[in-house]
Scaffold this motif. Structure first.
Motif, mmCIF file in Angstrom:
data_model
loop_
_atom_site.group_PDB
_atom_site.id
_atom_site.type_symbol
_atom_site.label_atom_id
_atom_site.label_comp_id
_atom_site.label_asym_id
_atom_site.label_seq_id
_atom_site.Cartn_x
_atom_site.Cartn_y
_atom_site.Cartn_z
ATOM 1 N N ILE A 49 11.590 7.557 0.060
ATOM 2 C CA ILE A 49 11.344 7.105 1.436
ATOM 3 C C ILE A 49 11.946 5.718 1.647
ATOM 4 C CG2 ILE A 49 9.564 6.704 3.193
ATOM 5 C CD1 ILE A 49 7.581 8.251 1.398
ATOM 6 N N ALA A 69 -11.859 3.540 -1.357
ATOM 7 C CA ALA A 69 -13.105 2.944 -1.867
ATOM 8 C C ALA A 69 -14.326 3.634 -1.255
ATOM 9 C CB ALA A 69 -13.122 1.444 -1.553
ATOM 10 N N THR A 94 -1.371 10.049 9.710
ATOM 11 C CA THR A 94 -1.544 10.678 11.027
ATOM 12 C C THR A 94 -3.019 11.014 11.236
ATOM 13 O OG1 THR A 94 0.657 11.594 10.766
ATOM 14 C CG2 THR A 94 -0.705 12.563 12.485
ATOM 15 N N GLY A 104 -13.827 2.008 7.147
ATOM 16 C CA GLY A 104 -12.371 2.165 7.088
ATOM 17 C C GLY A 104 -11.879 1.604 5.771
ATOM 18 N N SER A 105 -12.700 1.770 4.725
ATOM 19 C CA SER A 105 -12.374 1.123 3.444
ATOM 20 C C SER A 105 -11.473 1.982 2.564
ATOM 21 C CB SER A 105 -13.655 0.744 2.690
ATOM 22 O OG SER A 105 -14.335 1.907 2.264
ATOM 23 N N TRP A 157 9.047 11.871 -3.996
ATOM 24 C CA TRP A 157 9.317 11.419 -2.620
ATOM 25 C C TRP A 157 10.313 10.274 -2.676
ATOM 26 C CZ3 TRP A 157 4.012 9.705 -3.937
ATOM 27 C CH2 TRP A 157 3.864 8.314 -4.005
ATOM 28 N N THR A 163 -1.876 6.537 -9.307
ATOM 29 C CA THR A 163 -3.198 6.840 -8.755
ATOM 30 C C THR A 163 -3.474 8.327 -8.948
ATOM 31 O OG1 THR A 163 -4.663 6.596 -6.852
ATOM 32 C CG2 THR A 163 -2.440 7.289 -6.371
ATOM 33 N N GLY A 202 1.883 5.166 0.951
ATOM 34 C CA GLY A 202 1.651 5.998 2.137
ATOM 35 C C GLY A 202 2.507 5.526 3.294
ATOM 36 N N GLU A 203 3.805 5.798 3.215
ATOM 37 C CA GLU A 203 4.741 5.138 4.140
ATOM 38 C C GLU A 203 5.391 6.053 5.163
ATOM 39 O OE1 GLU A 203 5.465 5.038 0.655
ATOM 40 O OE2 GLU A 203 5.125 2.966 0.053
ATOM 41 N N ILE A 216 -16.799 2.761 0.610
ATOM 42 C CA ILE A 216 -18.021 2.062 0.180
ATOM 43 C C ILE A 216 -19.257 2.518 0.960
ATOM 44 C CG2 ILE A 216 -17.404 0.025 1.606
ATOM 45 C CD1 ILE A 216 -18.949 -1.664 -0.458
ATOM 46 N N GLU A 263 -9.006 7.391 5.248
ATOM 47 C CA GLU A 263 -9.111 7.977 3.914
ATOM 48 C C GLU A 263 -10.524 7.923 3.347
ATOM 49 O OE1 GLU A 263 -5.782 6.868 1.488
ATOM 50 O OE2 GLU A 263 -6.661 7.827 -0.269
ATOM 51 N N HIS A 270 0.863 -1.188 0.000
ATOM 52 C CA HIS A 270 0.000 0.000 0.000
ATOM 53 C C HIS A 270 0.893 1.230 0.000
ATOM 54 C CE1 HIS A 270 -3.252 2.734 0.853
ATOM 55 N NE2 HIS A 270 -4.124 1.746 0.947
ATOM 56 N N THR A 323 -5.415 9.598 9.667
ATOM 57 C CA THR A 323 -6.096 8.297 9.698
ATOM 58 C C THR A 323 -6.112 7.713 11.109
ATOM 59 O OG1 THR A 323 -5.617 7.770 7.401
ATOM 60 C CG2 THR A 323 -5.868 5.900 8.893
ATOM 61 N N ALA A 366 3.166 14.365 4.397
ATOM 62 C CA ALA A 366 3.031 13.019 4.974
ATOM 63 C C ALA A 366 2.081 12.999 6.164
ATOM 64 C CB ALA A 366 4.408 12.488 5.379
HETATM 65 C C1 LIG Z 1 0.016 8.802 -3.623
HETATM 66 C C2 LIG Z 1 -0.194 8.781 -2.142
HETATM 67 C C3 LIG Z 1 0.890 8.920 -1.287
HETATM 68 C C4 LIG Z 1 0.696 8.932 0.090
HETATM 69 N N1 LIG Z 1 1.767 9.113 0.917
HETATM 70 C C5 LIG Z 1 1.570 9.178 2.241
HETATM 71 C C6 LIG Z 1 2.663 9.358 3.129
HETATM 72 O O1 LIG Z 1 3.826 9.444 2.738
HETATM 73 N N2 LIG Z 1 2.398 9.423 4.457
HETATM 74 C C7 LIG Z 1 1.132 9.308 4.944
HETATM 75 O O2 LIG Z 1 0.948 9.403 6.161
HETATM 76 N N3 LIG Z 1 0.094 9.101 4.134
HETATM 77 C C8 LIG Z 1 0.276 9.030 2.798
HETATM 78 N N4 LIG Z 1 -0.783 8.788 1.992
HETATM 79 C C9 LIG Z 1 -2.093 8.567 2.599
HETATM 80 C C10 LIG Z 1 -2.237 7.153 3.163
HETATM 81 O O3 LIG Z 1 -1.996 6.228 2.148
HETATM 82 C C11 LIG Z 1 -3.634 6.991 3.733
HETATM 83 O O4 LIG Z 1 -3.857 8.024 4.667
HETATM 84 C C12 LIG Z 1 -3.845 5.660 4.452
HETATM 85 O O5 LIG Z 1 -3.506 4.561 3.676
HETATM 86 C C13 LIG Z 1 -5.309 5.563 4.858
HETATM 87 O O6 LIG Z 1 -5.526 4.410 5.618
HETATM 88 P P1 LIG Z 1 -6.970 3.733 5.657
HETATM 89 O O7 LIG Z 1 -6.890 2.628 6.634
HETATM 90 O O8 LIG Z 1 -8.003 4.769 5.795
HETATM 91 O O9 LIG Z 1 -7.162 3.145 4.179
HETATM 92 P P2 LIG Z 1 -6.361 1.952 3.465
HETATM 93 O O10 LIG Z 1 -4.987 1.875 3.981
HETATM 94 O O11 LIG Z 1 -6.545 2.153 2.018
HETATM 95 O O12 LIG Z 1 -7.132 0.649 3.934
HETATM 96 C C14 LIG Z 1 -8.429 0.380 3.490
HETATM 97 C C15 LIG Z 1 -8.645 -1.121 3.504
HETATM 98 O O13 LIG Z 1 -10.014 -1.373 3.186
HETATM 99 C C16 LIG Z 1 -10.091 -2.519 2.366
HETATM 100 N N5 LIG Z 1 -11.354 -2.446 1.615
HETATM 101 C C17 LIG Z 1 -11.698 -1.562 0.650
HETATM 102 N N6 LIG Z 1 -12.946 -1.816 0.212
HETATM 103 C C18 LIG Z 1 -13.399 -2.883 0.912
HETATM 104 C C19 LIG Z 1 -14.616 -3.622 0.901
HETATM 105 N N7 LIG Z 1 -15.606 -3.316 0.070
HETATM 106 N N8 LIG Z 1 -14.743 -4.650 1.772
HETATM 107 C C20 LIG Z 1 -13.746 -4.979 2.633
HETATM 108 N N9 LIG Z 1 -12.564 -4.324 2.656
HETATM 109 C C21 LIG Z 1 -12.401 -3.278 1.813
HETATM 110 C C22 LIG Z 1 -8.860 -2.412 1.486
HETATM 111 O O14 LIG Z 1 -8.475 -3.665 0.974
HETATM 112 C C23 LIG Z 1 -7.822 -1.834 2.454
HETATM 113 O O15 LIG Z 1 -7.032 -2.835 3.061
HETATM 114 C C24 LIG Z 1 -0.606 8.775 0.614
HETATM 115 C C25 LIG Z 1 -1.693 8.616 -0.243
HETATM 116 C C26 LIG Z 1 -1.500 8.631 -1.601
HETATM 117 C C27 LIG Z 1 -2.691 8.481 -2.504
#
Ligand SMILES: Cc1cc2nc3c(=O)[nH]c(=O)nc-3n(C[C@H](O)[C@H](O)[C@H](O)COP(=O)(O)OP(=O)(O)OC[C@H]3O[C@@H](n4cnc5c(N)ncnc54)[C@H](O)[C@@H]3O)c2cc1C
Length: 563
Positions: free
Chosen positions: A231, A176, A320, A172-173, A229, A286, A45-46, A178, A306, A43, A322, A316
């Motif tokens: 990282i 997506a 945080t 927490g999807s 970036w 993306t 976002g590191e 949803i 997200e 994924h 999230t 970055a």
């Molecule tokens: C290009 C880019 C670079 C980024 N760089 C950074 C960074 O350097 N530092 C930083 O802090 N943040 C960064 N981010 C943001 C970071 O990626 C997000 O804040 C973080 O991943 C959000 O976590 P989350 O748990 O909300 O979503 P996610 O990590 O996306 O997790 C969502 C989960 O839901 C699951 N899911 C989705 N739909 C369904 C469904 N219908 N049924 C069951 N499961 C489902 C998915 O499989 C996934 O595992 C970046 C984002 C982007 C786009």
């Protein structure tokens, strides 16, 4: 049909953090996490901010993340805007940084530092932790439909056809979203933030810098049409991404791989670091990630991470926000479960989540539109801080934003400090005696609450959401809680400095552990400074009276020693 107290869609950092908090503070609640993929999975976002570590520590997972040996992030190096100059920003002063063996502990300097995480490993650690705390986790289980009745969610239909019913639902999807989509939540798209990202993972890239054992800075490097970036995620895996405006991408008509390769060659220093590096061969892209949900909760559901909004990779801050939203969603559910006023709780959650994302969007918007010098950026962050009730000079405002202080900005006071948690963490060096610090150069301290209003703000602590009163005057806020409440109480009678010293000593002696005394002292003194700078305390000097002095600090912490 299965029943659970809380059903969480998505096992990313948002879902697993909420699950862990629900189990940590509400043992009786059954929690089901539904995750579409099988972990580990990659994924983007590191790069993290220090504020995340506090949350990891609170759920009891910091040690597990540390054991994975991710690079420690001490800050970032920027090459930005109109100059070639490199600009370092550190979470912790490097002249105070000392080498420590790893795995380390969440104490001392590590409280001010962050991680750069390989998300395949990190997300699995978090999800396994939630499972260990008692969440039921179903991987390779996709939610395909949200059953709803008005603003209530009535159930989740899975790809197996099974329906899950719960008292509370959490989205927490991630991207997506949803549940957000199913509940027809409107979204705003900030106009300036329309970028695309192209990234790849590399083996054997050199780290730009090695600081102590396993620590480094992430690199943010502007190139002609965007920025890169860089990282490091471990000894030999590095995430390297390119961000370009969507309009440029369309106009130039090149394939992502072409644009990416070109950009990597543009910066000589970066090309040097990647001289011997090999791509893993999975270039990803993306776009359309910048948005803010119109609301973040409904009758029995919450958006977090997200799924509720995201600004941009710059700064970055995504993870945080999230983790912070996941924590507050969990505390809100726990409080609703205890029967507290749901309207107030939901309004508080919505407002805070909106503010966090909006702050980040405002910053990112300016960053891109101005392509500015750092001094201009710092001025801009000072304005964002002011709009959040914090009167910080530009350098400190930048530190506040860049360290993730904005995730909990509401209950901090003052120009001298940051938000309260950071104030506590940074107390050890913010509290050093400085020549211009009125705490040590004045000796009459008079409380001034004239014309202040009192407002109630939510306080998220120990799995509870409580109402915390704050004094408010001209966008300055003074929460009635530690460490400010000590001064609010003691300064009411405008005591003589000697009496004040006695009161402080008596207060600290209530804590048997010298470490606790020290921590409290180091929070109390910057708090007094913050109150003076914000006008809550009028400080003056009277001859022939003593001041607080460094020896006094020693005597406070070691009260039985002879000074
Ligand atoms: C290009 C880019 C670079 C980024 N760089 C950074 C960074 O350097 N530092 C930083 O802090 N943040 C960064 N981010 C943001 C970071 O990626 C997000 O804040 C973080 O991943 C959000 O976590 P989350 O748990 O909300 O979503 P996610 O990590 O996306 O997790 C969502 C989960 O839901 C699951 N899911 C989705 N739909 C369904 C469904 N219908 N049924 C069951 N499961 C489902 C998915 O499989 C996934 O595992 C970046 C984002 C982007 C786009």
């Amino acid at each position: 049909m299965a029943h659970t107290d809380v059903a969480i869609i998505g096992g990313g950092p948002a879902g697993s953090t909420t699950g862990s908090f629900l189990r940590k503070y509400g043992n009786d609640l059954s929690v089901l996490i539904l995750e579409r993929d099988a972990f580990p999975r990659d994924h983007v976002g590191e790069s993290q901010l220090p504020a995340i570590s506090r949350i990891l520590d609170e759920i009891g997972c910091w040690d597990k993340v540390e054991a994975a040996n991710f690079p420690i992030k001490v800050g970032a190096t920027y090459k930005w805007g109109r100059t070639e100059e490199l600009w370092d920003f550190d979470f912790y002063p490097l002249d105070l940084f000392h080498n420590e063996p790893r795995p380390g502990r969440y104490e001392g300097q590590r409280k001010s530092l962050a991680f750069q995480v390989d998300r395949a490993i990190y997300d699995k650690i978090l999800l396994d932790h939630a499972r260990e705390l008692g969440c039921e986790v179903r991987e390779t289980t996709r939610v395909v439909r949200i059953l709803r009745q008005g603003d209530r969610v009535e159930g989740l239909e899975l790809d197996t056809g099974e329906v899950i019913q719960a008292r509370f639902y959490v989205d927490g999807s991630g991207h997506a979203g949803i549940l957000r989509r199913a509940m027809n939540v409107s979204v705003e798209h900030p106009t300036n933030l329309q970028n695309i990202a192209i990234w790849e993972y590399w083996r054997n890239a050199e780290w730009a810098e090695e600081i102590g054992v396993g620590a480094t800075r992430v690199q943010v490097i502007s190139v002609r049409n965007g920025w890169i970036w860089f990282i490091p995620l471990g000894p030999d895996r590095t995430s390297v991404g390119l961000i370009v405006p969507a309009a440029y991408y369309k106009a130039v008509g090149k394939r992502p791989a072409e644009l990416y390769e070109q950009a990597l060659q543009e910066d000589a220093r970066l090309a040097g670091l990647m001289r011997n590096a090999m791509p893993e061969g999975n270039l990803q892209t993306t776009k359309d990630w910048s948005f803010l949900a119109g609301r973040h909760s409904g009758e029995n559901w919450f958006l977090e991470g997200e799924s509720s909004g995201f600004a941009d990779p710059i700064l970055a801050a995504g993870l945080t926000i999230t983790h912070a939203s996941a924590r507050e969603a969990a505390f809100t559910i726990l409080e609703m479960d205890r029967g507290a006023d749901p309207a107030w709780l939901r309004a508080a959650y919505d407002r805070r989540q909106s503010t966090r994302i909006t702050n980040h969007i405002r910053f990112a918007d300016y960053w891109y539109s101005a392509n500015a010098q750092f001094t201009e950026l710092q001025d801009h962050t000072a304005q964002i801080a002011r709009d959040n009730g914090l009167n910080l000079d530009p350098a400190r405002a930048w530190a506040w934003l860049a360290q993730g202080g904005f995730i909990d900005e509401e209950l901090g006071a003052g120009a001298a400090g940051f938000a309260l948690p950071l104030l506590k963490d940074l107390g050890s060096y913010l509290g050093e005696v400085r020549e211009d610090n009125p705490v040590y150069t004045k000796n009459i301290f008079r409380l001034d609450l004239e014309n202040a209003d009192v407002e109630v703000r939510p306080l998220y602590e120990n799995g509870k959401v409580s109402r915390c009163e704050s004094y408010v005057r001209e966008e300055r806020r003074l929460p009635v809680r530690f460490p400010y409440d000590f001064w609010l109480h003691e300064l009411r009678s405008a005591p003589d400095i000697d009496v004040l010293k006695q009161k402080l000593k008596a207060y600290l002696l209530r804590f048997a552990d010298p470490k606790e005394r020290s921590a409290r002292y180091l929070a109390l003194m910057p708090a007094l400074e913050a109150m003076i700078v914000d006008g809550w305390v009028q400080a003056s000097y009277e001859e022939d009276k003593p001041c607080f002095a460094e020896q006094f600090r020693y005597a406070m912490i070691h009260p039985h020693s002879v000074v």
